[in-house]
Design a protein around this motif. Structure first.
Motif, PDB file in Angstrom:
ATOM      1  N   SER A 161      37.062  45.439  40.169  1.00 48.73           N
ATOM      2  CA  SER A 161      36.179  44.662  39.314  1.00 48.73           C
ATOM      3  C   SER A 161      36.908  43.433  38.789  1.00 48.73           C
ATOM      4  CB  SER A 161      35.693  45.513  38.138  1.00 48.73           C
ATOM      5  OG  SER A 161      36.781  45.730  37.269  1.00 48.73           O
ATOM      6  N   ALA A 162      36.161  42.499  38.227  1.00 49.68           N
ATOM      7  CA  ALA A 162      36.762  41.284  37.674  1.00 49.68           C
ATOM      8  C   ALA A 162      37.746  41.628  36.575  1.00 49.68           C
ATOM      9  CB  ALA A 162      35.656  40.362  37.147  1.00 49.68           C
ATOM     10  N   GLU A 163      37.387  42.632  35.748  1.00 56.52           N
ATOM     11  CA  GLU A 163      38.275  43.032  34.656  1.00 56.52           C
ATOM     12  C   GLU A 163      39.591  43.565  35.202  1.00 56.52           C
ATOM     13  OE1 GLU A 163      35.125  43.795  34.948  1.00 56.52           O
ATOM     14  OE2 GLU A 163      34.082  43.410  33.054  1.00 56.52           O
ATOM     15  N   GLU A 164      39.496  44.405  36.241  1.00 58.57           N
ATOM     16  CA  GLU A 164      40.707  44.981  36.829  1.00 58.57           C
ATOM     17  C   GLU A 164      41.593  43.886  37.422  1.00 58.57           C
ATOM     18  OE1 GLU A 164      39.114  49.359  38.268  1.00 58.57           O
ATOM     19  OE2 GLU A 164      38.507  47.589  39.383  1.00 58.57           O
ATOM     20  N   GLY A 216      41.687  40.762  36.559  1.00 54.99           N
ATOM     21  CA  GLY A 216      42.279  39.982  35.458  1.00 54.99           C
ATOM     22  C   GLY A 216      43.507  40.674  34.896  1.00 54.99           C
ATOM     23  N   GLN A 217      43.395  42.003  34.727  1.00 55.70           N
ATOM     24  CA  GLN A 217      44.509  42.784  34.186  1.00 55.70           C
ATOM     25  C   GLN A 217      45.703  42.759  35.135  1.00 55.70           C
ATOM     26  OE1 GLN A 217      44.331  44.220  31.025  1.00 55.70           O
ATOM     27  NE2 GLN A 217      46.545  44.340  31.404  1.00 55.70           N
ATOM     28  N   LEU A 242      37.589  33.205  38.024  1.00 52.21           N
ATOM     29  CA  LEU A 242      37.389  34.625  38.358  1.00 52.21           C
ATOM     30  C   LEU A 242      35.877  34.837  38.363  1.00 52.21           C
ATOM     31  CD1 LEU A 242      38.863  37.321  38.795  1.00 52.21           C
ATOM     32  CD2 LEU A 242      38.853  37.659  36.326  1.00 52.21           C
TER      33      LEU A 242
END
Lengths: 305, 261
Positions: free
Chosen positions: A257-260, A262-263, A275
């Motif tokens: 996912s985008a969050e993953e 980014g992390q 992103l």
């Protein structure tokens, strides 16, 4: 409510509809999607009792069409806008339909007004453009103020203003609690006008469900642009990400996912410039689903447009 | 709740359809033109040549059938009206809209039949009474005339209108069966023109036995006051013709009911 059960229609040596099962519910716009020649029109003709199924059945509110007491009050249909005697005026065409179901002639003028062709009501239908014929067909479907509406490729021949009008119109019919069943071979059209869809190919059911479910089930990807693509690539691969595309502009990543992402980038010390989650468009989902079942597909030479 | 669709509502709907297309109007005008025009032409020629007609011909002369002869030409016009009433629904595709409003097919066929019979009966009788009256007026003073006060004369004039009505239904029934205007009208014309010509090549004894079964010969018998040699009588001809038409209509309805629209 329209129910199609084990519906099969065989013409001499081809199967137009093959063991089809689906339901169309009130209160939503249901799109009926499939490539040309996939059996949409045949299915609609069987629902209207025009063609006999080889096996199975199609019912409207639990009854076969021929058993309906007041067909135009229960079902309004537009199959082929040009299938009208060209020598008859729009008003006479609608009056003949109205008379058969004891609908007052005042209703004819009402629907002519509603679809916006009242000014040409006394003109011969043969001189109508396809868009005007579509509007006349819609007027015919609305005559009996039916609970269930069927439209076969209704946006064909409409101008952009007409297409917008018809989308809003379907929406308002569904909001009034009516059952609206609309066929199309254009996914992009259904994406904006339908809530539920039934997808068929070569007469067989491919999938059915809500538009949202369908797009969600399709694989999405995330586009990333960063200051160091190679470093990011290594970090992502270490976390089971799949990079489907890589060029100077950025990376397309699936399975994360985008969050993953980014992390991961943060942990790896990579600066992210962009992103963007990219959902597969319905068009792609549709092409993907029906690619095996296009009857008249083009093979060989492909022209880039 | 009573059913909204009934035979009565179908008749009303079909009547709107029947009168709202130009082909019907043209067909009616041609029917009247052929009946009256040819009737007038033949009666005028008869009057002009009456002085050279032989005594034998004068003895068998029928002023009624001579004045009604235009009916045997108008039968082609009523055939076109009858066949187009149904084949135009198939050729334009409007049959699908019609059947979505009236799903019971026998009801639709019956409604159309009633509209066709009622209107063609009126047109047929108007045409035959008019051509009879014009013909007798042209004859009067020179050629022997007939009067409607004579029951066999009245019968022949009424039957002439009935003949046109029945033939329009014959063509209509062929339309239910064949669906295509061109095919339907070709078959109709063949029945009336080609089969009688083929019959001419049969041995004479067969011909005499067979010709009376041809619709065109029945028409000839129906518009005559005297019996035509080797033909059925007028009333028998009417009954047999009604039988033909009813049988063909029944077959047409069965086929129409079973086939995909």
């Amino acid at each position: 409510m329209i129910t199609v059960e084990h519906l099969t229609k065989r013409f001499r040596d081809t199967i137009a509809v093959n063991d089809l099962d689906f339901e169309v519910h009130p209160g939503v716009v249901t799109g009926f999607l499939g490539p040309n020649g996939s059996g949409k029109s045949t299915t609609m003709r069987i629902i209207l009792g025009l063609d006999r199924p080889t096996k199975g059945q199609a019912t409207v509110k639990g009854k076969r069409y021929a058993e309906l007491r007041d067909p135009l009050h229960e079902v309004g249909a537009l199959l082929d806008a040009k299938a009208i005697h060209p020598g008859r005026s729009a008003r006479n065409h609608l009056r003949s339909l109205a008379a058969s179901n004891r609908i007052p002639f005042s209703r004819v003028d009402e629907v002519l007004e509603f679809v916006g062709i009242a000014s040409v009501a006394n003109k011969k239908v043969g001189n109508f453009s396809l868009g005007m014929s579509q509007r006349l067909g819609i007027a015919g479907a609305l005559l009996g103020d039916p609970e269930i509406l069927l439209f076969d490729e209704p946006v064909n021949g409409l101008d952009p203003e007409g297409i917008r009008w018809i989308r809003d119109f379907f929406r308002s019919l569904a909001n009034e609690g009516r059952t609206v069943f609309v066929s199309s071979h254009l996914m992009s059209e259904m994406a904006v006008s339908a809530d539920q869809i039934v997808v068929i190919g070569r007469g067989k059911l491919i999938t059915q469900g809500s538009i949202d479910e369908l797009t969600a089930s399709a694989k999405g990807s995330v586009f990333v642009r960063a200051n160091n693509h190679q470093q990011l690539l290594n970090a992502l691969r270490a976390k089971q990400g799949t990079v489907t595309e890589q060029n100077d502009d950025g990376l397309s990543v699936s399975d994360l996912s985008a969050e993953e992402i980014g992390q991961i980038a943060f942990d790896a010390g990579v600066v992210i410039y962009e992103l963007t989650p990219q959902r597969a468009s319905l068009e792609e989902v549709f092409m993907d689903l029906t690619s095996d079942s296009v009857e008249y597909g083009s093979t060989g030479v492909r022209r880039e447009s | 709740m009573s059913r909204d669709v009934s035979l009565g509502s179908v008749v009303r709907s079909e009547w709107i359809k029947f009168r709202s297309v130009r082909s019907t109007v043209v067909g009616v005008v041609v029917t009247l033109f052929l009946t009256l025009g040819l009737g007038a032409l033949v009666t005028v020629l008869t009057r002009l040549h009456w002085n050279v007609v032989t005594p034998l011909q004068r003895a068998t002369f029928d002023p009624v059938s001579t004045s009604l002869v235009g009916v045997l030409f108008a039968q082609f016009a009523v055939g076109v009206i009858g066949s187009l009433f149904v084949t135009s629904e198939f050729s334009t595709g409007s049959i699908r809209t019609t059947l979505s409003a009236v799903p019971k097919r026998y009801e639709l066929a019956l409604g159309k039949l009633i509209v066709l019979v009622a209107s063609m009966f009126v047109i047929g009788e108007v045409a035959s009474f008019a051509t009879f009256s014009i013909g007798q007026a042209i004859f009067s003073g020179v050629v022997p005339t007939a009067s409607l006060s004579n029951s066999s004369v009245l019968r022949a004039v009424v039957f002439a209108g009935l003949y046109l009505t029945l033939l329009s239904v014959l063509a209509f029934s062929l339309g239910l069966l064949l669906r295509q205007s061109a095919a339907c009208i070709s078959v109709y014309v063949s029945i009336l023109l080609i089969i009688p010509i083929i019959a001419l090549f049969l041995p004479t004894s067969w011909q005499d036995d067979m010709r009376r079964f041809l619709p065109s010969e029945m028409g000839h018998a129906m518009i005559s006051t005297a019996s035509v040699p080797n033909n059925f009588g007028a009333t028998t001809s009417l009954v047999v013709l009604v039988g033909y038409v009813a049988a063909l209509f029944a077959v047409g309805v069965v086929v129409f009911t079973r086939r995909d629209a």
